[in-house]
Scaffold this active site. Structure first.
Site, PDB file in Angstrom:
ATOM      1  N   ASN A 238     -29.639  -8.625  -1.291  1.00  0.00           N
ATOM      2  CA  ASN A 238     -29.434  -7.970  -2.682  1.00  0.00           C
ATOM      3  C   ASN A 238     -27.932  -7.469  -2.565  1.00  0.00           C
ATOM      4  OD1 ASN A 238     -29.898  -5.950  -4.999  1.00  0.00           O
ATOM      5  ND2 ASN A 238     -29.099  -4.730  -3.388  1.00  0.00           N
TER       6      ASN A 238
ATOM      7  N   SER B  74     -28.029 -13.937  -9.974  1.00  0.00           N
ATOM      8  CA  SER B  74     -27.278 -13.497 -11.369  1.00  0.00           C
ATOM      9  C   SER B  74     -27.453 -14.466 -12.616  1.00  0.00           C
ATOM     10  CB  SER B  74     -25.852 -12.589 -11.457  1.00  0.00           C
ATOM     11  OG  SER B  74     -25.508 -12.694 -12.745  1.00  0.00           O
TER      12      SER B  74
ATOM     13  N   TYR C  32     -17.318 -14.316  -8.873  1.00  0.00           N
ATOM     14  CA  TYR C  32     -18.628 -13.609  -9.075  1.00  0.00           C
ATOM     15  C   TYR C  32     -19.784 -14.725  -9.241  1.00  0.00           C
ATOM     16  CZ  TYR C  32     -22.585 -10.467  -9.990  1.00  0.00           C
ATOM     17  OH  TYR C  32     -23.849  -9.791 -10.096  1.00  0.00           O
TER      18      TYR C  32
ATOM     19  N   LYS D 162     -22.541 -16.691  -7.088  1.00  0.00           N
ATOM     20  CA  LYS D 162     -24.055 -16.372  -7.503  1.00  0.00           C
ATOM     21  C   LYS D 162     -24.672 -17.849  -7.632  1.00  0.00           C
ATOM     22  CE  LYS D 162     -24.499 -11.884  -7.281  1.00  0.00           C
ATOM     23  NZ  LYS D 162     -25.428 -11.382  -6.287  1.00  0.00           N
TER      24      LYS D 162
HETATM   25  P1  NAD Z   1     -24.574  -1.657  -6.959  1.00  0.00           P
HETATM   26  O1  NAD Z   1     -22.729  -1.870  -6.836  1.00  0.00           O
HETATM   27  O2  NAD Z   1     -25.135  -0.475  -7.489  1.00  0.00           O
HETATM   28  O3  NAD Z   1     -25.032  -2.039  -5.500  1.00  0.00           O
HETATM   29  C1  NAD Z   1     -24.537  -2.702  -4.536  1.00  0.00           C
HETATM   30  C2  NAD Z   1     -24.636  -2.418  -3.190  1.00  0.00           C
HETATM   31  O4  NAD Z   1     -24.220  -3.315  -2.217  1.00  0.00           O
HETATM   32  C3  NAD Z   1     -24.128  -0.935  -2.963  1.00  0.00           C
HETATM   33  O5  NAD Z   1     -25.174   0.002  -2.294  1.00  0.00           O
HETATM   34  C4  NAD Z   1     -22.910  -1.538  -1.819  1.00  0.00           C
HETATM   35  O6  NAD Z   1     -22.929  -0.450  -0.917  1.00  0.00           O
HETATM   36  C5  NAD Z   1     -23.605  -2.564  -1.385  1.00  0.00           C
HETATM   37  N1  NAD Z   1     -22.970  -3.471  -0.526  1.00  0.00           N
HETATM   38  C6  NAD Z   1     -21.609  -3.883  -1.053  1.00  0.00           C
HETATM   39  N2  NAD Z   1     -20.855  -4.532   0.015  1.00  0.00           N
HETATM   40  C7  NAD Z   1     -21.592  -4.730   1.145  1.00  0.00           C
HETATM   41  C8  NAD Z   1     -21.563  -5.321   2.169  1.00  0.00           C
HETATM   42  N3  NAD Z   1     -20.405  -5.827   2.688  1.00  0.00           N
HETATM   43  N4  NAD Z   1     -22.590  -5.221   3.077  1.00  0.00           N
HETATM   44  C9  NAD Z   1     -23.643  -4.331   2.809  1.00  0.00           C
HETATM   45  N5  NAD Z   1     -23.795  -3.881   1.762  1.00  0.00           N
HETATM   46  C10 NAD Z   1     -22.808  -3.954   0.572  1.00  0.00           C
HETATM   47  O7  NAD Z   1     -24.792  -2.762  -7.696  1.00  0.00           O
HETATM   48  P2  NAD Z   1     -26.294  -3.526  -8.484  1.00  0.00           P
HETATM   49  O8  NAD Z   1     -26.169  -3.381  -9.832  1.00  0.00           O
HETATM   50  O9  NAD Z   1     -27.272  -2.597  -7.806  1.00  0.00           O
HETATM   51  O10 NAD Z   1     -26.310  -4.958  -7.921  1.00  0.00           O
HETATM   52  C11 NAD Z   1     -27.222  -5.450  -6.655  1.00  0.00           C
HETATM   53  C12 NAD Z   1     -27.123  -6.741  -6.782  1.00  0.00           C
HETATM   54  O11 NAD Z   1     -27.759  -7.283  -7.991  1.00  0.00           O
HETATM   55  C13 NAD Z   1     -26.054  -7.308  -6.448  1.00  0.00           C
HETATM   56  O12 NAD Z   1     -26.165  -8.613  -5.688  1.00  0.00           O
HETATM   57  C14 NAD Z   1     -25.448  -7.816  -7.868  1.00  0.00           C
HETATM   58  O13 NAD Z   1     -24.806  -8.675  -7.913  1.00  0.00           O
HETATM   59  C15 NAD Z   1     -26.854  -8.193  -8.453  1.00  0.00           C
HETATM   60  N6  NAD Z   1     -26.747  -8.251 -10.013  1.00  0.00           N
HETATM   61  C16 NAD Z   1     -26.639  -7.009 -10.718  1.00  0.00           C
HETATM   62  C17 NAD Z   1     -26.532  -7.254 -12.025  1.00  0.00           C
HETATM   63  C18 NAD Z   1     -26.519  -5.852 -13.084  1.00  0.00           C
HETATM   64  O14 NAD Z   1     -26.397  -5.853 -14.255  1.00  0.00           O
HETATM   65  N7  NAD Z   1     -26.316  -4.686 -12.222  1.00  0.00           N
HETATM   66  C19 NAD Z   1     -26.770  -8.341 -12.741  1.00  0.00           C
HETATM   67  C20 NAD Z   1     -27.140  -9.397 -12.062  1.00  0.00           C
HETATM   68  C21 NAD Z   1     -27.125  -9.518 -10.673  1.00  0.00           C
END
Ligand code: NAD
Length: 246
Positions: free
Chosen positions: A89, A141, A154, A158
Site C-alpha cells: 500500500n 490507482s 504516479y 501504478k
Molecule cells: P497517505 O499519504 O495518507 O499514506 C501513504 C503512507 O505510505 C504514509 O503513511 C507514508 O508514510 C507511507 N510511505 C511513503 N513512502 C514510504 C516508503 N518509502 N516506505 C514505507 N512507507 C512509505 O496516502 P493514502 O491516500 O492513504 O494512499 C495509500 C495508497 O493508496 C497509496 O499507494 C496511494 O498511491 C493509493 N491511492 C490513493 C488514492 C487516494 O485518493 N488517496 C487513490 C488511489 C490510490
C-alpha cells in the site's frame, strides 16, 4: 470471510488507506504487522489493532530498501509465526506537468510505488510459497488506466504495478498464491486533501456516485481479496472509484 489465524503485513500503514486496511483486516480476525517510514503513525495503528484484540507489530521500514524489506518479512515470521497476506500500500505522489517534472520526481515515485512493491513481493513470495498459499494485494490507482494531468510519474508507477501484479499472479498461481490489485479512485485522505478546492470540485463532477471514496470503501475490497471467498480470483484489478472508470 473470516481471517482468523492469518497474519498480514500492510506497508504504508501509518495513516490513511493503509491504516484502515490494517483495522479492517484486524476486525476480520487477522493479526497485522504495520510497516511504514513513519514510526509514530505505525505505532498508533498497531495500538488500534491491539485494541481490537489482535496481535500487532509496528516496524519502521522504507520499502525502497531491500535490506529493510527483507528484515520486515523475517521479523514478521519470527515474531508472529507465519505470513499469509501482504498488502503493498505504501505510495507517494510528486505531481507536476511533464515539462516541469524533474528526474528526481520521476525516480522517487517509481522507487516507492513500483520498486517498493517489487521488493516486498520478492521477499514475501518464498514464505507464502513454502506454505503453499497466500494473498498478495497491491494498491494501484484509477489513474493507471485513465492517466491524469500532472501525474506522469504516479500514473506510470501504478500502471507498472498492475503489470507486476499480473505477472506475479501467473508465476505463483501453481503455489496457491493469488495476486490482485485494488485500484482506488479519489479517496478522502491526506493525499487528496492536498488538492485545491477547485480540483476537488472538478473531480466530484466526474464521479457518478457523487462523492469521494473513503478508506473503508478501499479496505472492504482488500478484505474480500484476502479472504477464502476470493480463492478463484487472481491477476485481477478491482476498481473502487464510484463509477469514475467503467
Ligand atoms: P497517505 O499519504 O495518507 O499514506 C501513504 C503512507 O505510505 C504514509 O503513511 C507514508 O508514510 C507511507 N510511505 C511513503 N513512502 C514510504 C516508503 N518509502 N516506505 C514505507 N512507507 C512509505 O496516502 P493514502 O491516500 O492513504 O494512499 C495509500 C495508497 O493508496 C497509496 O499507494 C496511494 O498511491 C493509493 N491511492 C490513493 C488514492 C487516494 O485518493 N488517496 C487513490 C488511489 C490510490
Amino acid at each position: 470471510m473470516t481471517l482468523q489465524g492469518k497474519v498480514a503485513i500492510v506497508t504504508g500503514g501509518a495513516q490513511g488507506i493503509g491504516r484502515q486496511i490494517a483495522l479492517t483486516l484486524a476486525n476480520a480476525g487477522a493479526d497485522v504487522v504495520i510497516s511504514d517510514v513513519q514510526k509514530a503513525g505505525a505505532e498508533e495503528t498497531a495500538t488500534q489493532v491491539t485494541a481490537l484484540g489482535r496481535r500487532s507489530l509496528a516496524l519502521q521500514v522504507d520499502v525502497t530498501s531491500s535490506t529493510e524489506v527483507e528484515g520486515m518479512v523475517r521479523t514478521t515470521v519470527d515474531r508472529m509465526g507465519r505470513l499469509d497476506i501482504l498488502v503493498c500500500n505504501a505510495g507517494i505522489t510528486r505531481d507536476t506537468l511533464l515539462i516541469r517534472m524533474k528526474e528526481d520526481d520521476w525516480n522517487r515515485v517509481l522507487d516507492v510505488n513500483l520498486k517498493g512493491a517489487f521488493l516486498c513481493m520478492k521477499a514475501a513470495a518464498p514464505i507464502l510459497s513454502k506454505q503453499r498459499g497466500g494473498r498478495i494485494i497491491a494498491i494501484a490507482s484509477v489513474v493507471a488506466v485513465l492517466g491524469n494531468v500532472g501525474q506522469a510519474n504516479y500514473a506510470a508507477s501504478k500502471a507498472g504495478l498492475i503489470g507486476l501484479t499480473k505477472t506475479v499472479a501467473r508465476e505463483y498461481a501453481s503455489r496457491g498464491i493469488t495476486v490482485n490489485a485494488v485500484a482506488p479512485g479519489f479517496i478522502d485522505t491526506a493525499m487528496t486533501r492536498a488538492l485545491s478546492e477547485k480540483v476537488r470540485e472538478e473531480l466530484l463532477r466526474r464521479i457518478p456516485l457523487g462523492r469521494l471514496g473513503t478508506p473503508e470503501d478501499v479496505a472492504a475490497a482488500v478484505r474480500f481479496l484476502a479472504s477464502d471467498a476470493a480463492g478463484y480470483l487472481t491477476g485481477q484489478v478491482i476498481h473502487v472509484n464510484g463509477g469514475m472508470y467503467m
